[in-house]
Design a protein around this motif. Structure first.
Motif, short mmCIF file in Angstrom:
data_model
loop_
_atom_site.label_atom_id
_atom_site.label_comp_id
_atom_site.label_asym_id
_atom_site.label_seq_id
_atom_site.Cartn_x
_atom_site.Cartn_y
_atom_site.Cartn_z
N VAL A 20 42.68 48.51 34.26
CA VAL A 20 43.75 48.12 35.19
C VAL A 20 44.60 47.07 34.49
O VAL A 20 44.06 46.07 34.00
N GLU A 21 45.88 47.31 34.44
CA GLU A 21 46.77 46.34 33.80
C GLU A 21 47.34 45.44 34.89
O GLU A 21 47.95 45.93 35.84
N ALA A 22 47.13 44.14 34.76
CA ALA A 22 47.55 43.22 35.82
C ALA A 22 48.74 42.39 35.36
O ALA A 22 48.62 41.57 34.45
N THR A 23 49.88 42.62 35.99
CA THR A 23 51.09 41.89 35.57
C THR A 23 51.37 40.69 36.48
O THR A 23 52.25 39.89 36.18
N THR A 24 50.65 40.60 37.59
CA THR A 24 50.81 39.41 38.43
C THR A 24 49.44 38.77 38.63
O THR A 24 48.40 39.44 38.50
N GLU A 25 49.49 37.49 39.00
CA GLU A 25 48.23 36.77 39.23
C GLU A 25 47.43 37.46 40.34
O GLU A 25 46.22 37.63 40.24
N GLY A 26 48.15 37.89 41.39
CA GLY A 26 47.49 38.55 42.52
C GLY A 26 46.80 39.83 42.07
O GLY A 26 45.68 40.12 42.47
N ASP A 27 47.50 40.60 41.22
CA ASP A 27 46.90 41.86 40.73
C ASP A 27 45.65 41.59 39.90
O ASP A 27 44.67 42.33 39.96
N LEU A 28 45.72 40.52 39.12
CA LEU A 28 44.58 40.20 38.26
C LEU A 28 43.36 39.83 39.11
O LEU A 28 42.25 40.31 38.90
N ILE A 29 43.62 38.99 40.11
CA ILE A 29 42.52 38.58 41.00
C ILE A 29 41.96 39.81 41.73
O ILE A 29 40.74 40.02 41.78
N ASP A 30 42.88 40.65 42.25
CA ASP A 30 42.42 41.84 42.98
C ASP A 30 41.60 42.76 42.09
O ASP A 30 40.58 43.32 42.52
N ALA A 31 42.07 42.93 40.85
CA ALA A 31 41.37 43.84 39.93
C ALA A 31 39.94 43.38 39.71
O ALA A 31 39.00 44.19 39.69
N VAL A 32 39.76 42.08 39.57
CA VAL A 32 38.41 41.55 39.33
C VAL A 32 37.60 41.56 40.64
O VAL A 32 36.44 41.96 40.65
N ARG A 33 38.26 41.14 41.72
CA ARG A 33 37.53 41.04 43.00
C ARG A 33 37.02 42.41 43.47
O ARG A 33 35.86 42.55 43.85
N GLU A 34 37.89 43.40 43.38
CA GLU A 34 37.48 44.76 43.81
C GLU A 34 36.25 45.23 43.03
O GLU A 34 35.31 45.75 43.59
N ALA A 35 36.33 45.04 41.71
CA ALA A 35 35.21 45.50 40.88
C ALA A 35 33.95 44.71 41.21
O ALA A 35 32.85 45.27 41.29
N ASP A 36 34.11 43.40 41.42
CA ASP A 36 32.95 42.57 41.78
C ASP A 36 32.34 43.06 43.09
O ASP A 36 31.12 43.14 43.24
N GLU A 37 33.20 43.38 44.06
CA GLU A 37 32.69 43.82 45.36
C GLU A 37 31.94 45.15 45.24
O GLU A 37 30.98 45.39 45.96
N ARG A 38 32.40 45.97 44.31
CA ARG A 38 31.72 47.27 44.12
C ARG A 38 30.46 47.12 43.27
O ARG A 38 29.72 48.07 43.07
N GLY A 39 30.29 45.92 42.67
CA GLY A 39 29.15 45.70 41.79
C GLY A 39 29.36 46.30 40.40
O GLY A 39 28.39 46.54 39.67
N ASP A 40 30.61 46.54 40.03
CA ASP A 40 30.91 47.08 38.69
C ASP A 40 30.96 45.97 37.65
O ASP A 40 31.26 44.82 37.97
N ARG A 41 30.72 46.35 36.41
CA ARG A 41 30.91 45.38 35.33
C ARG A 41 32.40 45.19 35.10
O ARG A 41 33.19 46.13 35.27
N VAL A 42 32.78 43.98 34.70
CA VAL A 42 34.19 43.68 34.48
C VAL A 42 34.37 43.07 33.09
O VAL A 42 33.61 42.18 32.70
N LEU A 43 35.37 43.56 32.38
CA LEU A 43 35.77 42.92 31.12
C LEU A 43 37.21 42.45 31.30
O LEU A 43 38.10 43.27 31.55
N VAL A 44 37.42 41.15 31.20
CA VAL A 44 38.78 40.63 31.26
C VAL A 44 39.32 40.66 29.84
O VAL A 44 38.78 40.01 28.94
N LEU A 45 40.35 41.47 29.64
CA LEU A 45 40.85 41.72 28.29
C LEU A 45 42.17 40.99 28.07
O LEU A 45 43.13 41.18 28.81
N GLY A 46 42.19 40.17 27.04
CA GLY A 46 43.43 39.50 26.66
C GLY A 46 44.03 40.22 25.47
O GLY A 46 44.31 41.42 25.51
N GLY A 47 44.16 39.50 24.35
CA GLY A 47 44.75 40.10 23.16
C GLY A 47 43.77 40.94 22.35
O GLY A 47 44.16 41.58 21.38
N GLY A 48 42.51 40.94 22.72
CA GLY A 48 41.51 41.74 22.01
C GLY A 48 41.27 41.27 20.59
O GLY A 48 40.77 42.01 19.74
N SER A 49 41.60 40.01 20.32
CA SER A 49 41.51 39.52 18.94
C SER A 49 40.20 38.81 18.65
O SER A 49 39.97 38.35 17.53
#
Ligand code: NAP
Length: 355
Positions: A20-49
């Motif tokens: 999920v590509e998050a271009t707003t702060e709200g989208d970023l929070i939602d992307a993580v929160r939804e996955a957390d609520e489902r019990g999915d693993r989450v990787l927050v990806l920045g520049g991948g460096s």
């Protein structure tokens, strides 16, 4: 399934279940929160460096940070610079240097995004982000709320912070505020940098240029034309050890002939009476030469501390090489190196750790 290798500077790794590509702060929070609520693993990806993805990929949701925005405001004698987590770091440094703001000029040429900088307290050539960070805005996954942490709450250490250590998966950095000095002098605290500037006036711009040149010569500036830059930067953290370990390493290096007559081991004072050693030096003197290859993974030809993908390398090959490097340093010099990158899709946070 979404291939991840193109999102990493190493260009290694299998696919993610979902991205999920998050271009707003709200989208970023939602992307993580939804996955957390489902019990999915989450990787927050920045520049991948600073990321190694497993060959099998990442069985979870990747939340790609693509938030943008920089604002500057006067706060007394400083200028407060607030940058969204998804702002590219190097472009921000260039802009601040151009605006005559001192405090991050030695951190030029570092890949990745702003949001990653507080996590490992990114530093180089005598400066680190904790010198200027005043606040970190973050999503607290445990308590389900946005928090504003003052610098003092971030527990910054050498390439270390609260975000990396105790609360490894607890916070998602949303924005960072730095306090910079308008018209301030550049930081000249690093011998190699001071020497590189000899004969030139030290200004913010010349310091930035000198740092980029030094990094480029070490393959530490991302460049499609430089195969040594297809890496995750430094693969190991410069170890901070107790005095006995430092003395032991020097004695072993001397006994094995790795340290010649009249030479001494590079060592630097660290807080608490500890000693910071140069990981690249230890690797070389443990007998691992630049360019050492294992399959398609190799030690960089320009800097012993970087492991590179020579083309088509697998994560398995890279880790086998990393283990070989770590084992050589441990066996010959008695120092255990810790990897610096984040590992995704592996069974453990540090797949090199034994046990
Ligand atoms: P280097 O210049 O070969 O230095 C190796 C080690 O010596 C580092 O631990 C460095 O400390 C230390 N050192 C050298 N001069 C020093 C001084 N005057 N005072 C205190 N310590 C000194 O290192 P390199 O691998 O080529 O990297 C160049 C710079 O980029 C270093 O500052 C390094 O830390 C930085 N770097 C940072 C990251 C990161 O933040 N993840 C990744 C790659 C490189 P310091 O590490 O404290 O500078």
């Amino acid at each position: 399934m979404v291939p991840l290798e193109g999102f990493t500077t190493l260009r290694i790794g299998g696919p993610a279940r979902e991205l999920v590509e998050a271009t707003t702060e709200g989208d970023l929070i939602d992307a993580v929160r939804e996955a957390d609520e489902r019990g999915d693993r989450v990787l927050v990806l920045g520049g991948g460096s600073n990321l190694v993805v497993a060959d099998a990929g990442f069985d979870g949701r990747v939340a790609r940070v693509a938030t943008r925005g920089v604002s500057l405001s006067r706060e007394g004698e400083r200028v407060a610079v607030r940058a969204a987590a998804g702002e590219p770091w190097d472009a921000l440094v260039a802009r601040l240097v151009d605006e005559g703001l001192a405090g991050v000029e030695c951190l030029a040429g570092i890949p990745g995004l702003v949001g990653a900088t507080p996590v490992q307290n990114v530093g180089a050539y005598g400066q680190e982000v904790s010198d200027t960070i005043t606040r970190v805005r973050a999503w607290d996954r445990r308590d389900g709320r946005v928090v504003e942490l003052a610098a003092g709450q971030c527990d910054f250490g050498y390439r270390d912070s609260l975000f990396k250590r105790d609360a490894r998966d607890r916070y998602v950095v949303l924005a960072v505020t730095f306090a910079l000095r308008p018209g301030g002098a550049p930081a000249l605290r690093y011998g190699e940098l001071t020497r590189a500037l000899e004969g030139r006036d030290a200004t913010l711009a010349t310091v930035r240029d000198a740092v980029v040149s030094l990094r480029r010569a070490k393959g530490m500036v991302l460049d499609a034309g430089d195969p040594d830059s297809q890496s995750a930067g430094s693969f190991f953290v410069n170890p901070v050890v107790d005095e006995d370990t430092a003395r032991g390493a020097e004695a072993r290096a001397r006994a094995s002939g790795a340290l010649r007559e009249g030479e001494s081991m590079p060592r630097f004072a660290a807080p608490g009476g500890r000693v910071k050693l140069a990981a690249g030096w230890l690797i070389e003197r443990a007998g691992v030469a630049k360019g050492t290859r294992l399959g398609n993974a190799a030690v960089s030809q320009k800097h012993s501390l970087a492991l590179v993908n020579r083309g088509g390398a697998t994560a398995r090959e890279l880790l086998a090489l990393a283990a070989m490097v770590r084992d050589a340093v441990r066996a010959r010099l008695g120092v255990t190196l810790t990897p610096e990158p984040v590992f995704a899709g592996f069974d453990r946070d540090d797949p090199l750790a034994s046990g």
